[in-house]
Every structure is written in C-alpha cells, then in structure tokens.
Design an enzyme around this catalytic site. Structure first.
Site, short mmCIF file in Angstrom:
data_model
loop_
_atom_site.label_atom_id
_atom_site.label_comp_id
_atom_site.label_asym_id
_atom_site.label_seq_id
_atom_site.Cartn_x
_atom_site.Cartn_y
_atom_site.Cartn_z
N HIS A 179 -33.21 -19.86 30.32
CA HIS A 179 -32.33 -20.22 31.43
C HIS A 179 -30.90 -20.32 30.91
O HIS A 179 -30.64 -20.95 29.88
CB HIS A 179 -32.81 -21.55 32.03
CG HIS A 179 -31.84 -22.13 33.00
ND1 HIS A 179 -31.24 -21.39 33.99
CD2 HIS A 179 -31.34 -23.39 33.12
CE1 HIS A 179 -30.42 -22.16 34.67
NE2 HIS A 179 -30.46 -23.38 34.16
N CYS A 201 -33.91 -25.17 38.29
CA CYS A 201 -33.61 -24.12 37.31
C CYS A 201 -34.86 -23.61 36.58
O CYS A 201 -34.80 -22.58 35.91
CB CYS A 201 -32.59 -24.61 36.30
SG CYS A 201 -31.05 -25.12 37.08
N ASN A 232 -24.15 -20.51 35.47
CA ASN A 232 -25.54 -20.95 35.63
C ASN A 232 -25.97 -20.65 37.06
O ASN A 232 -25.47 -21.28 37.99
CB ASN A 232 -25.60 -22.45 35.31
CG ASN A 232 -26.97 -23.07 35.55
OD1 ASN A 232 -27.83 -22.46 36.18
ND2 ASN A 232 -27.15 -24.29 35.08
O1 UT7 Z 1 -29.33 -25.84 34.77
C1 UT7 Z 1 -29.66 -27.11 34.33
C2 UT7 Z 1 -28.69 -28.06 34.79
N1 UT7 Z 1 -27.55 -28.40 34.05
C3 UT7 Z 1 -27.33 -28.29 32.73
O2 UT7 Z 1 -28.03 -27.70 31.97
C4 UT7 Z 1 -26.09 -28.94 32.20
C5 UT7 Z 1 -26.25 -29.40 30.79
N2 UT7 Z 1 -25.03 -30.06 30.31
C6 UT7 Z 1 -23.91 -29.38 29.99
O3 UT7 Z 1 -23.87 -28.15 30.07
C7 UT7 Z 1 -22.73 -30.16 29.49
O4 UT7 Z 1 -23.10 -31.52 29.37
C8 UT7 Z 1 -21.47 -30.06 30.38
C9 UT7 Z 1 -20.86 -28.67 30.24
C10 UT7 Z 1 -21.79 -30.33 31.82
C11 UT7 Z 1 -20.43 -31.05 29.90
O5 UT7 Z 1 -20.12 -30.83 28.54
P1 UT7 Z 1 -20.11 -32.05 27.50
O6 UT7 Z 1 -19.76 -31.51 26.21
O7 UT7 Z 1 -21.43 -32.77 27.62
O8 UT7 Z 1 -18.91 -32.93 28.05
P2 UT7 Z 1 -18.91 -34.46 28.46
O9 UT7 Z 1 -19.49 -34.66 29.81
O10 UT7 Z 1 -19.47 -35.24 27.32
O11 UT7 Z 1 -17.37 -34.73 28.53
C12 UT7 Z 1 -16.53 -34.63 27.37
C13 UT7 Z 1 -15.08 -34.81 27.81
C14 UT7 Z 1 -14.88 -36.02 28.73
O12 UT7 Z 1 -13.61 -36.57 28.42
P3 UT7 Z 1 -13.48 -37.86 27.48
O13 UT7 Z 1 -14.27 -38.93 28.16
O14 UT7 Z 1 -14.05 -37.46 26.15
O15 UT7 Z 1 -12.01 -38.11 27.45
C15 UT7 Z 1 -14.84 -35.44 30.12
O16 UT7 Z 1 -14.12 -36.22 31.02
O17 UT7 Z 1 -14.66 -33.69 28.59
C16 UT7 Z 1 -14.18 -34.12 29.86
N3 UT7 Z 1 -14.53 -33.11 30.84
C17 UT7 Z 1 -13.74 -32.04 31.11
N4 UT7 Z 1 -12.54 -31.66 30.63
C18 UT7 Z 1 -12.02 -30.52 31.12
C19 UT7 Z 1 -15.65 -33.01 31.59
N5 UT7 Z 1 -15.60 -31.92 32.37
C20 UT7 Z 1 -14.43 -31.29 32.09
C21 UT7 Z 1 -13.83 -30.12 32.54
N6 UT7 Z 1 -12.64 -29.76 32.03
N7 UT7 Z 1 -14.42 -29.32 33.48
#
Ligand code: UT7
Length: 321
Positions: A248, A112, A278
C-alpha cells in the site's frame, strides 16, 4: 482451484494537484511533503469523475488486458471507502456500465487494506469453485473526504482506481494472512460525509478524514513486516524467493522501513506515491497495473501484496504471477 491475475487496469482523474497547489491551501512546503511522504503530485477528481466512473474505466482496461468479455465475469468486488452514493454499490454501477450482466456484485470496506481483502474474498470464491472469473477493483475519490484545511492529512491523499481480472486455474499459489485491530479504530476515522451530520454541519471536522499519523506510521512499520514474515514462515519460504513486494502506497518512508526491517532489497519494493499520493484501496492495483504494463512481472514469479489502514486492519497475500 486458484485465482490467477490475467489482466490489470487503472484510471486516475485528469486533474493533477502538485505540492505547490497545496501550499495555496495550507501552511506547508514542497520540501516537507516530499521528504516526509515521498508525494509530489496527486490526481484529483473533477466534476463528472466519480468513484464508479474511475472504477468502470479501470475495469474496462483490465478486461481488455485479459482479453475477457464483460459477460464472462461472474463476480465483481469493489473495495472503497468513498463511494459516490451509499446505494447502489459501486460494483453494481460498474456492472451496468460494462454490461457484465452475469456478475454478482458487492462492495467491501476495509479502508486502505480494502483491495487486499477484496482479492482474498474473490480468491475464496474461486477456490471453492463458486465463480470462475472475478473483477476485483479498488476505487476512491478521497478528495470528497479530505479536509483541505488540515495539513496533517490533505498532503497525503489522491483519487484513482485500479482493477484486476482474476480467473480460476488448476495450478498456481495464493495464500494470505489478515488481521484487524478494532480497539485502535479511533486513530483513523471519518464519519460519513453522506449522513445528516454533514447537512447540518458541513464543516464539522469529524465528517472528514482524521488521523493520528504517527500512530499509524508506527503501526504500519511494525505490523506489515510481521505479517509478511508470518506468511513466509507458514509457507516455508524466504524473502529471497519473492520477486516483488507490492505494498500500500501510504508513505515512501513506510515502504523503505518495511524493506529494511525485512532485510530485503529496496528495489523489490516499487513505489508510485510520488505521482498519485495515497489512493487508499486503489494504491495496490494502480501500482500493479503500472508494473504489468511496463513488462516487469514474469509468469511464475512470486509477488507479495501488503496493505494496512483504518479499522485498523492489515495483512499480506502471496501470489504466483
Ligand atoms: O493509508 C493509511 C493511512 N495513513 C497513513 O499511513 C499515514 C501514516 N503517517 C504518515 O505518513 C506520517 O505520520 C505523516 C506524513 C502524516 C506525518 O509525518 P510525521 O513525520 O509523522 O510528522 P508529524 O506529524 O510528527 O509532525 C512533525 C512536524 C510537526 O511540527 P512540530 O510539532 O515538530 O513543530 C507538525 O506540525 O511537522 C509538522 N507538520 C507539517 N509541516 C509542514 C505536519 N504536517 C505538516 C505539513 N507541512 N503538511
């Protein structure tokens, strides 16, 4: 000599997948995706739309916008992690499509951060007087690398390409800072979908993109402002002198957090991940093209670009428009 951007272009696939479409594939909701990422839709390549075809069209638009003929281009660099094939390079395919017969062409992989590194590389060639006119492209068909059964990644990504024409000028400013942190490489990986492992085990999760989202989030919101501050401090400039921060487009919360940490006005940080998701190395040039075509960029203004991603890698560049 300094490279000045004199034309921009972009091209995204026609097909649009909104969040509802993803709800058919994984356990997620429109609300969760919008609130946690800012993404509402993404464009997904269909048959016949390839990394090279999107890159070529974006490049063609950029040349038209610059009023430059393909034969005048002497360097093409494409940043991509999702070329349709390993050889020939996407840049050579673009050269062929456009008839840019005088260009030297190669691809660059910095995930990225790729467009930023490609722009920096082109600038170095132009500053040395080695080349005069460069096409710098970011192009991805990430849908080929996406595991559509993995809700922690598939909701984020989209396909597309953006391009800029950079031409050597006597005046102008371009400065950059880049960093790589290889020891954190395992937080965002993808073993090659083209390799034999894919043929043997087409569904092996490691052949798709895998990511520790939280880790990358923390990395981005701390390192991106640090890099921008480091750059401005070195140049003895301040936040107020920058007209636009083109970051980005990974996650809207990341962009908002970077603005807050820099004590900068949020409206100087445009976003478009709502429409495109993204698109990795394409996200910065696609957004830049949108700003340019809307007439939002004025000559003489300073723009900061900043990218971050797999490697891990990150950086910031400052350019006079
Ligand atoms: O381009 C560079 C590469 N990538 C990035 O920049 C990604 C950077 N990171 C992010 O954008 C975020 O970390 C994500 C969008 C990927 C995830 O968001 P988050 O707020 O960090 O969520 P999390 O992984 O901490 O998950 C929170 C909760 C979890 O449930 P519990 O354990 O709290 O019950 C996940 O299982 O949300 C759940 N979850 C979802 N729920 C509905 C994770 N993905 C999803 C989903 N839909 N798609």
């Amino acid at each position: 000599m300094t490279g000045k951007i004199c034309g921009t272009g972009s091209c995204v696939p026609k097909g649009v997948w909104d969040n509802r479409k993803l709800m058919e594939l994984v356990d997620t909701s429109d609300q969760w995706i919008r609130e946690r990422t800012g993404v509402a839709r993404r464009h997904i390549a269909e048959k016949g739309e390839t990394t090279a075809s999107l890159a070529s069209q974006a490049a063609l638009f950029a040349l038209e916008n610059a009023g430059i003929k393909a034969e005048q281009v002497d360097l093409i660099i494409t940043a991509t992690v999702s070329p349709g094939e390993l050889m020939p390079s996407v840049s050579c395919l673009v050269q062929k499509k456009l008839g840019a017969v005088n260009a030297t062409c190669f691809d660059l992989n910095a995930a990225c951060t790729g467009f930023l590194f490609a722009l920096n590389t082109a600038q170095a060639y132009l500053a040395q007087g080695i080349y005069k006119t460069a096409l710098v492209i970011g192009a991805e068909v990430l849908s080929n690398l996406t595991n559509w059964k993995d809700r922690s990644t598939c909701i984020l990504f989209g396909d597309g390409a953006g391009a800029v024409v950079v031409s050597a000028q006597e005046t102008g400013k371009f400065v950059q800072i880049t960093h790589s942190v290889g020891e954190k490489g395992d937080v965002l990986t993808c073993t090659c979908r083209n390799q034999k492992i894919y043929e043997k085990r087409a569904d092996a999760p490691e052949t798709y993109m895998q990511m520790d989202g939280r880790e990358i989030f923390q990395f981005a919101v701390s390192r991106v402002p640090e890099a921008i501050e480091e750059l401005l401090k070195r140049e003895q400039m301040n936040i107020g002198q920058i007209a636009h921060f083109v970051l980005h487009q990974a996650n809207e919360r990341i962009v908002r957090s970077v603005a807050r940490r820099l004590n900068a006005e949020q409206d100087k940080f445009p976003t478009n991940m709502e429409e495109f998701g993204n698109t990795s190395s394409a996200s910065i040039p696609v957004l830049l093209d949108e700003l340019n075509r809307k007439g939002m960029l004025k000559r003489g203004e300073y723009i900061v670009f900043s990218g971050f991603g797999a490697g891990l890698s990150y950086g910031a560049s400052l350019m006079e428009w």
